[in-house]
Design a protein around this motif. Structure first.
Motif, PDB file in Angstrom:
ATOM      1  N   LEU A  65     -23.038  -8.297   9.045  1.00 11.96           N
ATOM      2  CA  LEU A  65     -23.269  -7.147   8.174  1.00 11.96           C
ATOM      3  C   LEU A  65     -23.138  -7.600   6.723  1.00 11.96           C
ATOM      4  CD1 LEU A  65     -21.153  -4.323   9.909  1.00 11.96           C
ATOM      5  CD2 LEU A  65     -23.606  -4.802  10.176  1.00 11.96           C
ATOM      6  N   VAL A  66     -24.082  -7.172   5.902  1.00 14.35           N
ATOM      7  CA  VAL A  66     -24.006  -7.487   4.471  1.00 14.35           C
ATOM      8  C   VAL A  66     -24.248  -6.204   3.689  1.00 14.35           C
ATOM      9  CG1 VAL A  66     -24.997  -8.811   2.565  1.00 14.35           C
ATOM     10  CG2 VAL A  66     -24.735  -9.880   4.807  1.00 14.35           C
ATOM     11  N   SER A  67     -23.174  -5.725   3.041  1.00 17.76           N
ATOM     12  CA  SER A  67     -23.235  -4.426   2.363  1.00 17.76           C
ATOM     13  C   SER A  67     -22.916  -4.562   0.885  1.00 17.76           C
ATOM     14  CB  SER A  67     -22.223  -3.476   3.012  1.00 17.76           C
ATOM     15  OG  SER A  67     -22.129  -2.284   2.259  1.00 17.76           O
ATOM     16  N   ASN A  68     -23.587  -3.792   0.087  1.00 16.44           N
ATOM     17  CA  ASN A  68     -23.258  -3.733  -1.344  1.00 16.44           C
ATOM     18  C   ASN A  68     -22.070  -2.823  -1.617  1.00 16.44           C
ATOM     19  OD1 ASN A  68     -25.258  -5.481  -2.027  1.00 16.44           O
ATOM     20  ND2 ASN A  68     -26.530  -4.006  -3.132  1.00 16.44           N
ATOM     21  N   ASN A  69     -21.614  -2.118  -0.595  1.00 13.17           N
ATOM     22  CA  ASN A  69     -20.525  -1.168  -0.783  1.00 13.17           C
ATOM     23  C   ASN A  69     -19.219  -1.875  -1.116  1.00 13.17           C
ATOM     24  OD1 ASN A  69     -18.359   0.954   0.440  1.00 13.17           O
ATOM     25  ND2 ASN A  69     -20.173   1.957  -0.349  1.00 13.17           N
ATOM     26  N   ASN A  70     -18.397  -1.203  -1.908  1.00 14.06           N
ATOM     27  CA  ASN A  70     -17.139  -1.810  -2.365  1.00 14.06           C
ATOM     28  C   ASN A  70     -15.995  -1.692  -1.373  1.00 14.06           C
ATOM     29  OD1 ASN A  70     -18.237  -2.598  -4.779  1.00 14.06           O
ATOM     30  ND2 ASN A  70     -17.745  -0.665  -5.790  1.00 14.06           N
ATOM     31  N   SER A  71     -16.122  -0.797  -0.401  1.00 16.21           N
ATOM     32  CA  SER A  71     -15.007  -0.568   0.509  1.00 16.21           C
ATOM     33  C   SER A  71     -14.937  -1.630   1.605  1.00 16.21           C
ATOM     34  CB  SER A  71     -15.105   0.828   1.132  1.00 16.21           C
ATOM     35  OG  SER A  71     -14.114   0.915   2.136  1.00 16.21           O
ATOM     36  N   GLY A  72     -14.199  -2.682   1.312  1.00 17.48           N
ATOM     37  CA  GLY A  72     -14.052  -3.772   2.274  1.00 17.48           C
ATOM     38  C   GLY A  72     -13.419  -3.309   3.569  1.00 17.48           C
ATOM     39  N   GLU A  73     -12.495  -2.358   3.462  1.00 19.38           N
ATOM     40  CA  GLU A  73     -11.788  -1.853   4.646  1.00 19.38           C
ATOM     41  C   GLU A  73     -12.776  -1.162   5.588  1.00 19.38           C
ATOM     42  OE1 GLU A  73     -10.103   0.732   7.299  1.00 19.38           O
ATOM     43  OE2 GLU A  73     -10.846   1.634   5.450  1.00 19.38           O
ATOM     44  N   ARG A  74     -13.638  -0.304   5.004  1.00 16.16           N
ATOM     45  CA  ARG A  74     -14.605   0.430   5.835  1.00 16.16           C
ATOM     46  C   ARG A  74     -15.623  -0.525   6.467  1.00 16.16           C
ATOM     47  NH1 ARG A  74     -19.789   3.035   5.214  1.00 16.16           N
ATOM     48  NH2 ARG A  74     -19.944   2.207   3.112  1.00 16.16           N
ATOM     49  N   ILE A  75     -16.154  -1.428   5.665  1.00 12.37           N
ATOM     50  CA  ILE A  75     -17.180  -2.342   6.184  1.00 12.37           C
ATOM     51  C   ILE A  75     -16.569  -3.229   7.276  1.00 12.37           C
ATOM     52  CG2 ILE A  75     -18.790  -4.212   5.580  1.00 12.37           C
ATOM     53  CD1 ILE A  75     -19.552  -1.402   4.433  1.00 12.37           C
ATOM     54  N   ALA A  76     -15.339  -3.707   7.048  1.00 11.75           N
ATOM     55  CA  ALA A  76     -14.682  -4.562   8.041  1.00 11.75           C
ATOM     56  C   ALA A  76     -14.418  -3.786   9.326  1.00 11.75           C
ATOM     57  CB  ALA A  76     -13.377  -5.126   7.473  1.00 11.75           C
ATOM     58  N   SER A  77     -14.082  -2.500   9.184  1.00 14.68           N
ATOM     59  CA  SER A  77     -13.783  -1.716  10.393  1.00 14.68           C
ATOM     60  C   SER A  77     -15.054  -1.485  11.214  1.00 14.68           C
ATOM     61  CB  SER A  77     -13.068  -0.417  10.018  1.00 14.68           C
ATOM     62  OG  SER A  77     -13.788   0.714  10.427  1.00 14.68           O
ATOM     63  N   ILE A  78     -16.182  -1.283  10.536  1.00 17.75           N
ATOM     64  CA  ILE A  78     -17.457  -1.148  11.253  1.00 17.75           C
ATOM     65  C   ILE A  78     -17.810  -2.469  11.942  1.00 17.75           C
ATOM     66  CG2 ILE A  78     -19.951  -0.776  10.960  1.00 17.75           C
ATOM     67  CD1 ILE A  78     -19.107   1.064   8.514  1.00 17.75           C
ATOM     68  N   ALA A  79     -17.631  -3.557  11.211  1.00 17.33           N
ATOM     69  CA  ALA A  79     -17.944  -4.875  11.769  1.00 17.33           C
ATOM     70  C   ALA A  79     -17.079  -5.174  12.991  1.00 17.33           C
ATOM     71  CB  ALA A  79     -17.742  -5.957  10.697  1.00 17.33           C
ATOM     72  N   ARG A  80     -15.818  -4.746  12.921  1.00 14.34           N
ATOM     73  CA  ARG A  80     -14.891  -4.952  14.036  1.00 14.34           C
ATOM     74  C   ARG A  80     -15.363  -4.194  15.272  1.00 14.34           C
ATOM     75  NH1 ARG A  80     -10.507  -4.690  10.794  1.00 14.34           N
ATOM     76  NH2 ARG A  80     -10.363  -2.468  11.127  1.00 14.34           N
ATOM     77  N   GLN A  81     -15.794  -2.943  15.041  1.00 11.39           N
ATOM     78  CA  GLN A  81     -16.336  -2.140  16.159  1.00 11.39           C
ATOM     79  C   GLN A  81     -17.486  -2.862  16.846  1.00 11.39           C
ATOM     80  OE1 GLN A  81     -17.473   2.069  15.560  1.00 11.39           O
ATOM     81  NE2 GLN A  81     -16.488   1.917  13.560  1.00 11.39           N
ATOM     82  N   LEU A  82     -18.271  -3.590  16.040  1.00 14.84           N
ATOM     83  CA  LEU A  82     -19.477  -4.225  16.568  1.00 14.84           C
ATOM     84  C   LEU A  82     -19.236  -5.675  16.978  1.00 14.84           C
ATOM     85  CD1 LEU A  82     -21.940  -2.807  13.885  1.00 14.84           C
ATOM     86  CD2 LEU A  82     -21.508  -1.908  16.185  1.00 14.84           C
ATOM     87  N   GLY A  83     -18.046  -6.178  16.646  1.00 13.17           N
ATOM     88  CA  GLY A  83     -17.715  -7.550  17.007  1.00 13.17           C
ATOM     89  C   GLY A  83     -18.521  -8.595  16.252  1.00 13.17           C
ATOM     90  N   ILE A  84     -18.828  -8.320  15.004  1.00 12.38           N
ATOM     91  CA  ILE A  84     -19.564  -9.299  14.187  1.00 12.38           C
ATOM     92  C   ILE A  84     -18.909  -9.426  12.811  1.00 12.38           C
ATOM     93  CG2 ILE A  84     -21.785  -8.945  15.357  1.00 12.38           C
ATOM     94  CD1 ILE A  84     -22.611  -7.121  13.080  1.00 12.38           C
ATOM     95  N   PRO A  85     -19.214 -10.520  12.093  1.00  7.93           N
ATOM     96  CA  PRO A  85     -18.632 -10.680  10.755  1.00  7.93           C
ATOM     97  C   PRO A  85     -19.301  -9.778   9.722  1.00  7.93           C
ATOM     98  CG  PRO A  85     -20.065 -12.530  11.274  1.00  7.93           C
ATOM     99  CD  PRO A  85     -20.001 -11.686  12.513  1.00  7.93           C
ATOM    100  N   SER A  86     -18.673  -9.670   8.557  1.00  7.18           N
ATOM    101  CA  SER A  86     -19.252  -8.813   7.517  1.00  7.18           C
ATOM    102  C   SER A  86     -18.929  -9.331   6.124  1.00  7.18           C
ATOM    103  CB  SER A  86     -18.724  -7.388   7.661  1.00  7.18           C
ATOM    104  OG  SER A  86     -17.335  -7.355   7.373  1.00  7.18           O
ATOM    105  N   ILE A  87     -19.768  -8.919   5.211  1.00  4.72           N
ATOM    106  CA  ILE A  87     -19.558  -9.191   3.782  1.00  4.72           C
ATOM    107  C   ILE A  87     -19.728  -7.864   3.062  1.00  4.72           C
ATOM    108  CG2 ILE A  87     -20.534 -10.311   1.718  1.00  4.72           C
ATOM    109  CD1 ILE A  87     -21.516 -12.569   3.584  1.00  4.72           C
TER     110      ILE A  87
END
Ligand SMILES: [Mg+2]
Length: 171
Positions: A65-87
């Motif tokens: 996942l690669v997001s321009n959004n600033n909320s690292g916590e939210r993006i990481a939690s979505i990535a965790r649900q999907l079992g993939i890395p994120s930025i």
């Protein structure tokens, strides 16, 4: 083809033609978050999309996942649900985050597709990296159209009810 033209336009990530991408030598996916995987600023991933993320892994695709959004916590939690890395805070269309994602995925631009709902960040950014680009319809406008349609149907139903009521009254 210009830098703002996606190689492919589809409705939703679940419509990504994985076999076609495989034929093109693509095994890595850089995926936008807001309005591509979740609603804008949302945390919820639809069941169908979750299944899709499972199926791509089974088919040998890597994803980040690669997001321009600033909320690292939210993006990481979505990535965790999907079992993939994120930025997060990616700064698309700038190259930096795409290069970081390639490192995480251990991939090269020619083996990577960018999937997102925005032309000026996802498509433009992916194209200038020399990646295959896939533009999806934004989730919320999809819902918005759905909502509008439901309203229209509601109106029609309500009008019919009114009509039948007044004709009953007359009878
Ligand atoms: Mg987006």
């Amino acid at each position: 083809m210009g830098l703002l033209d996606a190689d492919l336009r589809i409705k939703s990530i679940i419509d990504v033609p994985l076999e076609k991408l495989s034929e093109l030598g693509i095994d890595s996916l850089i995926i936008d978050v807001d309005n591509t995987v979740t609603e804008w600023k949302g945390r919820n991933v639809e069941a169908r999309a979750k299944e899709w993320f499972l199926s791509i892994k089974e088919k040998g695709f890597k994803a980040c996942l690669v997001s321009n959004n600033n909320s690292g916590e939210r993006i990481a939690s979505i990535a965790r649900q999907l079992g993939i890395p994120s930025i997060h805070r990616a700064g698309k269309p700038r190259r930096n985050a795409f290069i970081r994602a390639l490192k995480i995925l251990k991939s090269k631009p020619e083996n990577t597709a960018v999937i997102g709902d925005q032309v000026f960040t996802d498509v433009f950014g992916g194209n200038r990296m020399g990646m295959f680009t896939v533009l999806v319809d934004p989730i919320s406008s999809r819902e918005f159209i759905g909502t509008k349609l439901m309203r229209l149907l509601e109106k029609l139903v309500l009008r019919d009810k009114k009509r039948s009521r007044s004709s009953n009254e007359r009878n």
